[in-house]
Design a protein around this motif. Structure first.
Motif: not given
Length: 237
Positions: A100, A134, A149-150
């Motif tokens: 994260d 991510e 991350k997306k």
């Protein structure tokens, strides 16, 4: 027999033996190695070099030693396929470094990985900001796998148009001026069909260094005589 001749004979025998052993162990040995495979590779190489150069050593004993060391990876690989616990002990487990967008300092310390080394590995993957990540994990072979991350991932066809058309692996049909007949027929084509494709380009098969068919049946050909001419660097004298 002169010593140098015996060294030559030993060298050829060992090279042939190591080639056979490498083929026996499989392609995995050519990629990133596990801890145990690394140790085995160093040891086998050391034994091979020693028995090649030291003519006082019994070559049969050296070969037996190499075979024993080679047997271990094969046995361990077989057991690893059967047991996850055994595989974790021998090959280790993957370690999470980033989750994260946050660095897990404890895991870095456990793997003796510095922050500079982590940033270097990320830069090699064209990632310069940790917050873009991510998930990042250190694999058992030492490779760092990273998931962006997306919103930071490159745009894909499916993001706009859904699932795209199926693509087939390019089929090599000519190599070194010769038709690869087995590949042509396995790909669902005929030799005459490929010949006609080549005739459309007004070329002979002997002119072709490499030819491939794409998913749509288009023929790409690279010719022997397509080398670029070197530019003139000055006036002739």
């Amino acid at each position: 027999m002169p010593d140098w001749i015996e060294v030559v004979i030993r060298s050829f025998c060992i090279i042939g033996g190591l080639f056979f052993i490498t083929k026996l162990l499989g392609k995995k040995q050519l990629s990133k190695l596990s801890f145990f495979e690394y140790i085995v590779g160093i040891t086998v190489g050391d034994i091979a070099g020693t028995i090649t150069m030291d003519i006082e050593l019994n070559i049969l004993n050296g070969v037996v030693s190499i075979l024993i060391w080679t047997l271990f990876p094969l046995v361990i690989s077989h057991i690893s396929l059967k047991s996850k616990k055994f595989r974790d002990v021998v090959e280790g487990k993957a370690t999470t470094f980033i989750q994260d967008g946050k660095i897990l300092e404890g895991n870095l310390k456990y793997e003796k990985y510095s922050t500079d080394e982590l940033l270097e590995q990320l830069r090699k993957k064209n990632i310069f900001q940790v917050s873009d990540v991510e998930f990042a994990i250190l694999e058992t072979n030492g490779e760092l796998s990273v998931l962006l991350k997306k919103e930071k991932q490159p745009t894909k066809w499916e993001d706009f148009f859904g699932e795209g058309p199926k693509q087939k692996t390019p089929l090599t049909v000519i190599m070194d001026g010769n038709y690869l007949e087995s590949a042509i027929y396995e790909g669902g084509y005929s030799l005459d069909w490929v010949r006609r494709k080549l005739q459309e380009k007004k070329r002979n098969v002997k002119d072709v260094y490499l030819a491939q068919l794409d998913s749509d049946g288009n023929l790409y050909a690279d010719y022997y005589d397509d080398e670029l001419k070197k530019p003139e660097t000055g006036e002739e004298k």
